[in-house]
Structure formats: structure tokens, C-alpha cells
Design a protein around this motif. Structure first.
Motif, PDB file in Angstrom:
ATOM      1  N   ARG A 107       0.704  -1.131   0.067  1.00 44.62           N
ATOM      2  CA  ARG A 107      -0.195  -0.053   0.054  1.00 44.62           C
ATOM      3  C   ARG A 107       0.752   1.314   0.073  1.00 44.62           C
ATOM      4  NH1 ARG A 107      -2.846  -1.794   5.331  1.00 44.62           N
ATOM      5  NH2 ARG A 107      -0.708  -1.904   6.032  1.00 44.62           N
ATOM      6  N   SER A 108       1.005   1.783  -1.212  1.00 44.63           N
ATOM      7  CA  SER A 108       1.955   2.726  -1.406  1.00 44.63           C
ATOM      8  C   SER A 108       1.673   4.081  -0.500  1.00 44.63           C
ATOM      9  CB  SER A 108       2.193   3.124  -2.584  1.00 44.63           C
ATOM     10  OG  SER A 108       1.140   3.602  -3.364  1.00 44.63           O
ATOM     11  N   PHE A 109       0.566   4.159  -0.039  1.00 49.01           N
ATOM     12  CA  PHE A 109       0.334   5.568   0.674  1.00 49.01           C
ATOM     13  C   PHE A 109       0.666   5.390   2.057  1.00 49.01           C
ATOM     14  CE2 PHE A 109      -3.433   3.802   3.273  1.00 49.01           C
ATOM     15  CZ  PHE A 109      -3.724   3.043   2.332  1.00 49.01           C
ATOM     16  N   PHE A 110       0.992   3.984   2.381  1.00 50.07           N
ATOM     17  CA  PHE A 110       1.510   4.038   3.736  1.00 50.07           C
ATOM     18  C   PHE A 110       2.854   4.102   3.992  1.00 50.07           C
ATOM     19  CE2 PHE A 110      -2.278   1.806   5.615  1.00 50.07           C
ATOM     20  CZ  PHE A 110      -2.508   2.313   6.759  1.00 50.07           C
ATOM     21  N   ALA A 111       3.473   3.187   3.038  1.00 51.14           N
ATOM     22  CA  ALA A 111       5.094   3.034   2.903  1.00 51.14           C
ATOM     23  C   ALA A 111       5.737   4.111   1.954  1.00 51.14           C
ATOM     24  CB  ALA A 111       5.430   1.745   2.351  1.00 51.14           C
ATOM     25  N   THR A 112       5.778   5.287   2.720  1.00 46.06           N
ATOM     26  CA  THR A 112       6.236   6.568   1.743  1.00 46.06           C
ATOM     27  C   THR A 112       7.507   6.788   2.467  1.00 46.06           C
ATOM     28  OG1 THR A 112       5.129   8.268   3.347  1.00 46.06           O
ATOM     29  CG2 THR A 112       4.134   7.352   1.440  1.00 46.06           C
ATOM     30  N   LYS A 113       8.728   7.463   1.744  1.00 43.18           N
ATOM     31  CA  LYS A 113       9.762   8.105   2.309  1.00 43.18           C
ATOM     32  C   LYS A 113       9.632   9.230   3.295  1.00 43.18           C
ATOM     33  CE  LYS A 113      13.633   6.191   0.959  1.00 43.18           C
ATOM     34  NZ  LYS A 113      14.135   5.578   2.249  1.00 43.18           N
ATOM     35  N   GLU A 114       8.691   9.726   3.181  1.00 43.51           N
ATOM     36  CA  GLU A 114       8.303  10.753   4.019  1.00 43.51           C
ATOM     37  C   GLU A 114       7.735  10.346   5.352  1.00 43.51           C
ATOM     38  OE1 GLU A 114       6.486  14.193   2.600  1.00 43.51           O
ATOM     39  OE2 GLU A 114       6.712  15.064   4.566  1.00 43.51           O
ATOM     40  N   ARG A 115       7.274   9.202   5.563  1.00 41.86           N
ATOM     41  CA  ARG A 115       6.972   8.585   6.858  1.00 41.86           C
ATOM     42  C   ARG A 115       8.197   7.711   7.139  1.00 41.86           C
ATOM     43  NH1 ARG A 115       2.284   6.880   8.636  1.00 41.86           N
ATOM     44  NH2 ARG A 115       2.526   4.805   8.516  1.00 41.86           N
ATOM     45  N   ASN A 123       7.817  -1.288  -1.954  1.00 40.04           N
ATOM     46  CA  ASN A 123       6.425  -1.215  -1.973  1.00 40.04           C
ATOM     47  C   ASN A 123       5.669  -2.390  -3.071  1.00 40.04           C
ATOM     48  OD1 ASN A 123       6.068   2.526  -2.207  1.00 40.04           O
ATOM     49  ND2 ASN A 123       5.126   1.226  -0.685  1.00 40.04           N
ATOM     50  N   LYS A 124       5.959  -3.619  -2.566  1.00 42.59           N
ATOM     51  CA  LYS A 124       5.440  -4.681  -3.257  1.00 42.59           C
ATOM     52  C   LYS A 124       4.636  -5.669  -2.420  1.00 42.59           C
ATOM     53  CE  LYS A 124       9.096  -4.441  -6.817  1.00 42.59           C
ATOM     54  NZ  LYS A 124      10.372  -5.205  -7.198  1.00 42.59           N
ATOM     55  N   TRP A 125       4.156  -6.669  -2.831  1.00 45.36           N
ATOM     56  CA  TRP A 125       3.462  -7.823  -1.904  1.00 45.36           C
ATOM     57  C   TRP A 125       4.450  -8.763  -1.508  1.00 45.36           C
ATOM     58  CZ3 TRP A 125      -2.035  -8.011  -0.873  1.00 45.36           C
ATOM     59  CH2 TRP A 125      -2.539  -7.081  -1.633  1.00 45.36           C
ATOM     60  N   PRO A 126       4.114  -9.058  -0.281  1.00 47.71           N
ATOM     61  CA  PRO A 126       5.497  -9.823   0.328  1.00 47.71           C
ATOM     62  C   PRO A 126       6.220 -10.970  -0.812  1.00 47.71           C
ATOM     63  CG  PRO A 126       3.770  -9.974   1.879  1.00 47.71           C
ATOM     64  CD  PRO A 126       3.259  -9.002   0.571  1.00 47.71           C
ATOM     65  N   ASN A 127       5.246 -11.638  -1.511  1.00 47.72           N
ATOM     66  CA  ASN A 127       5.899 -12.620  -2.201  1.00 47.72           C
ATOM     67  C   ASN A 127       6.908 -12.135  -3.062  1.00 47.72           C
ATOM     68  OD1 ASN A 127       4.829 -15.160  -1.058  1.00 47.72           O
ATOM     69  ND2 ASN A 127       3.078 -15.280  -2.304  1.00 47.72           N
ATOM     70  N   GLU A 128       6.663 -10.901  -3.865  1.00 47.66           N
ATOM     71  CA  GLU A 128       7.586 -10.014  -4.673  1.00 47.66           C
ATOM     72  C   GLU A 128       8.601  -9.717  -3.986  1.00 47.66           C
ATOM     73  OE1 GLU A 128       5.205  -7.398  -6.404  1.00 47.66           O
ATOM     74  OE2 GLU A 128       3.917  -8.863  -7.648  1.00 47.66           O
ATOM     75  N   ALA A 129       8.332  -9.101  -2.757  1.00 49.39           N
ATOM     76  CA  ALA A 129       9.261  -8.273  -2.075  1.00 49.39           C
ATOM     77  C   ALA A 129      10.461  -9.360  -1.627  1.00 49.39           C
ATOM     78  CB  ALA A 129       8.679  -7.672  -0.860  1.00 49.39           C
ATOM     79  N   PHE A 130      10.106 -10.623  -1.085  1.00 49.06           N
ATOM     80  CA  PHE A 130      11.041 -11.686  -0.897  1.00 49.06           C
ATOM     81  C   PHE A 130      12.134 -11.888  -1.696  1.00 49.06           C
ATOM     82  CE2 PHE A 130       8.188 -12.332   2.947  1.00 49.06           C
ATOM     83  CZ  PHE A 130       8.972 -12.002   3.867  1.00 49.06           C
ATOM     84  N   ASP A 131      11.852 -11.602  -2.999  1.00 46.27           N
ATOM     85  CA  ASP A 131      12.648 -12.106  -4.070  1.00 46.27           C
ATOM     86  C   ASP A 131      13.945 -11.163  -4.091  1.00 46.27           C
ATOM     87  OD1 ASP A 131      11.082 -14.067  -5.266  1.00 46.27           O
ATOM     88  OD2 ASP A 131      10.211 -12.871  -6.681  1.00 46.27           O
ATOM     89  N   GLU A 132      13.644  -9.893  -3.465  1.00 49.19           N
ATOM     90  CA  GLU A 132      14.712  -8.738  -3.421  1.00 49.19           C
ATOM     91  C   GLU A 132      15.472  -8.878  -2.127  1.00 49.19           C
ATOM     92  OE1 GLU A 132      12.990  -4.987  -4.309  1.00 49.19           O
ATOM     93  OE2 GLU A 132      11.669  -5.734  -5.625  1.00 49.19           O
ATOM     94  N   ILE A 133      15.046  -9.835  -1.101  1.00 44.84           N
ATOM     95  CA  ILE A 133      15.555  -9.850   0.018  1.00 44.84           C
ATOM     96  C   ILE A 133      16.449 -10.954   0.331  1.00 44.84           C
ATOM     97  CG2 ILE A 133      15.556  -9.193   2.732  1.00 44.84           C
ATOM     98  CD1 ILE A 133      12.661  -8.159   1.812  1.00 44.84           C
ATOM     99  N   GLU A 134      17.636 -11.002   0.693  1.00 44.06           N
ATOM    100  CA  GLU A 134      18.555 -12.038   1.171  1.00 44.06           C
ATOM    101  C   GLU A 134      18.127 -12.568   2.634  1.00 44.06           C
ATOM    102  OE1 GLU A 134      22.904 -13.315   1.463  1.00 44.06           O
ATOM    103  OE2 GLU A 134      22.572 -11.823  -0.119  1.00 44.06           O
ATOM    104  N   THR A 135      17.400 -13.866   2.705  1.00 48.48           N
ATOM    105  CA  THR A 135      17.136 -14.211   4.043  1.00 48.48           C
ATOM    106  C   THR A 135      17.825 -15.366   4.494  1.00 48.48           C
ATOM    107  OG1 THR A 135      15.456 -15.470   3.264  1.00 48.48           O
ATOM    108  CG2 THR A 135      14.773 -12.951   3.698  1.00 48.48           C
ATOM    109  N   ASN A 136      18.068 -15.466   5.782  1.00 47.80           N
ATOM    110  CA  ASN A 136      18.596 -16.876   6.409  1.00 47.80           C
ATOM    111  C   ASN A 136      18.032 -17.021   7.699  1.00 47.80           C
ATOM    112  OD1 ASN A 136      20.124 -15.121   8.123  1.00 47.80           O
ATOM    113  ND2 ASN A 136      21.797 -14.949   6.524  1.00 47.80           N
TER     114      ASN A 136
END
Lengths: 228, 110
Positions: A107-115, A123-136
Motif C-alpha cells: 500500500r504505497s500511501f502507507f510506505a512513503t519515504k516521507e514517513r 512497495n510490493k506484495w510480500p511474495n515479490e518483495a522476498f525475491d529482493e531480500i536475502e534471508t537466512n
């Protein structure tokens, strides 16, 4: 210690490298240890012991020697799903606690650089976002939207990838419903019980900052319980 | 273990070094019993007596700063200092918490 060692330490930290600073206490000589690379002089004789201390995430003097090892590991990654009011306080508390925070909220109105001016936001759905994050197993998940559409995919990902901490905001009732959905999705009771829900340690507070404090306290406590 | 404080301390050291200050780094290298801070806790001191970080809960810092300044004056490069449980009847520096700590002080060299 040479100023060069200090500068190299700062450089390695900014490059997010994991390493140790080794000091010869008898003369103040110091070197940077990086796993897999041998060291010069007297330090090379203790390479196995240095590696052992580094791998167990400790600092200390090698027994019967004058070699001191200080380990530098990257901060624990905490993925927060939901750029909500509580998140702003979580970021504030995490600043002094060596956690790296990433915020995920479609929800881009929540996750802003200003806040969230100094935080990594996806600013993505979790499934897409996790593709960009290295986790362990040194990664933690905190879900705060209490919207199953957004929280559930993140929880499923964290369970499958064995995050050391998973916490989900929501009342007992909300959490019961969440557990039922996860059972339907094929997760075992034991896996589901590893989720901290309702999230946080019991402080009694209800305001966003107090909830954030109870969450961050639980994260610190789980970090030490799991020796991470 | 928290590397956050170390980063701040090293940044300060780098900054002082750029201003040609003489600097001493103090590190907790060993503990016995209930010591206030863990092994690897650090404090940095410059020749003017300015400092950042801590090696105990405020119990021995003043003595450590004194030792660091005399290290600079005596042109030595390193020293170990041990602090034991304090004697309640004396005004000496010690650890009220009942632990022992070994602190290593070393000059930052070019």
C-alpha cells in the motif's frame, strides 16, 4: 592498534562484510581476519582458533595465548510487513540495537519515504518483495497489517525459510483464525506454534509506541535465547 | 553481540586521528563473575581527556581514563589493567557488582 585497522573495520562495516579484528596483546599489533584468508606472522599460527571464535559469534582471548579476537557480524535483519504507526516506533528503537530493518507494504500511501525517511522500503506484495531480500536463519519477520492478504504470504515464507523469529500482530481471536488458515495451508502445529502471536512480551501497554517496545523486547530476548 | 557501539567508537577514533589527536583504545578482554559489560566492550579516550563508550557500568571509567592519559605521557603503547571486587570500606576504584574484569589499553598508532 593501527589507525589503518580502524579505517578498514569501518570500510568493512559499510560494505556489510563479516570479519574479526585480531590483536596481539603483547605489542598491540592488529590485523583484520576474513574467513578463508590466512593471516600474517604470529596470527597465522592461531588461524583455526580465530575461526572458531568468529564462527561462534564471540569475542575473547585465545587460551594460552596473547591473541584477542573481536567478531564483527552483520546486524540481524528484521522484515516488517506493514508501514503502520507501530513501525515508525520500531525503527526508532531498532536504531540503537543493531537491527537492520526492511519495510514491506504494497500500500504505497502507507510506505512513503516521507514517513520512513532513512529506512529501506519495498512497495510490493510480500511474495515479490522476498525475491529482493536475502534471508537466512538470522532473519526475523514482524507482521503488522493484520490483513491476511498481506500478512499470510509473509508468514508462510518465514516459516518455510526457518526465520529465527516470527511475530504477528493481532488479538487472540485473530491469531486463532490465522493458525487455522496456516493448518489448511499444510503447516504443522509445531511450525505454527513457533509464531509469536499475539506479538510481543506482556507489558500491558496499548499505544503504538508501547506495542513497538514490547515487540523489540521480544526480538532482543529471542536473539539471545537462540544465540544469534 | 552488539557491534553498533563499536562502529560509533571507531568513527570517533578515525575523526580524532584526522585531527592529529593522540588516542587510546580501552577494551574489556576478559571477565570473571558478574561483570557489568561483556568482553569486547570498548571506550576511546584522547589526550584531552575526552571519551566515548564504556568498559563498565561507570564503576572504573575514571581510573581507566587516568591510566590511558598516563600511557600517552609515558609513551608506552599498551598495558593490561585488572579490576577486582571493590572493598566497601575503602574509597578505591572497583566493581561493586562482584566481578573481575581485565581491560587492555593501547595507543592508536599511525
Amino acid at each position: 592498534m593501527k589507525i589503518k585497522t580502524i579505517q578498514e573495520t569501518l570500510k568493512n562495516k559499510s560494505l556489510k562484510k563479516e570479519f574479526a579484528v585480531v590483536t596481539n596483546l603483547s605489542n598491540g599489533d592488529s590485523e583484520i581476519f576474513v574467513p578463508g584468508i590466512n593471516l600474517k606472522g604470529v596470527f597465522s599460527e592461531y588461524i583455526n582458533k580465530i575461526e572458531e571464535i568468529f564462527n561462534s559469534n564471540r569475542n575473547g582471548i585465545i587460551e594460552n595465548s596473547e591473541i584477542f579476537v573481536q567478531t564483527f557480524k552483520n546486524p540481524i535483519k528484521v522484515i516488517i510487513v506493514g508501514a503502520v504507526h507501530i513501525s515508525t516506533f520500531l525503527i526508532e528503537f531498532a536504531k540503537n540495537l543493531n537491527f537492520e530493518i526492511i519495510i514491506v507494504d504494497p500500500r504505497s500511501f502507507f510506505a512513503t519515504k516521507e514517513r520512513f525517511p532513512h529506512t529501506k522500503i519495498i512497495n510490493k506484495w510480500p511474495n515479490e518483495a522476498f525475491d529482493e531480500i536475502e534471508t537466512n536463519t538470522r532473519t526475523a519477520l514482524v507482521t503488522l497489517t493484520h490483513d491476511p492478504k498481506i500478512d499470510d504470504p509473509a508468514l508462510k515464507y518465514a516459516l518455510k525459510n526457518k526465520f529465527f523469529y516470527i511475530g504477528a500482530l493481532g488479538s487472540k481471536k485473530t491469531h486463532e483464525k490465522r493458525c487455522l488458515r496456516l493448518i489448511e495451508a499444510g503447516f504443522t502445529k509445531k511450525e505454527i506454534e513457533s509464531i509469536n502471536g499475539p506479538i510481543g512480551i506482556k507489558l500491558g501497554g496499548k499505544s503504538p509506541s508501547e506495542i513497538a517496545l514490547s515487540i523489540i523486547s521480544q526480538l532482543v530476548s529471542e536473539k539471545y535465547k537462540n544465540k544469534i | 553481540m552488539n557491534n553498533f557501539a563499536e562502529k560509533q567508537i571507531f568513527e570517533k577514533a578515525d575523526n580524532w586521528a584526522k585531527n592529529n589527536k593522540k588516542i587510546v583504545l580501552a577494551t574489556v578482554i576478559q571477565t570473571w563473575g558478574s561483570s557489568p559489560l561483556g568482553i569486547g566492550s570498548r571506550m576511546i579516550i584522547n589526550e584531552d581527556g575526552n571519551f566515548l563508550g564504556s568498559v563498565s557500568g561507570g564503576c572504573v571509567e575514571s581510573k581507566v581514563i587516568e591510566e590511558c592519559i598516563s600511557l600517552i605521557r609515558n609513551r608506552k603503547n599498551c598495558k593490561k589493567i585488572e579490576f577486582k571486587v571493590s572493598n566497601e570500606n575503602a574509597w578505591d576504584v572497583g566493581l561493586a557488582c562482584g566481578g573481575d574484569i581485565l581491560i587492555y589499553i593501547e595507543e592508536i598508532t599511525k
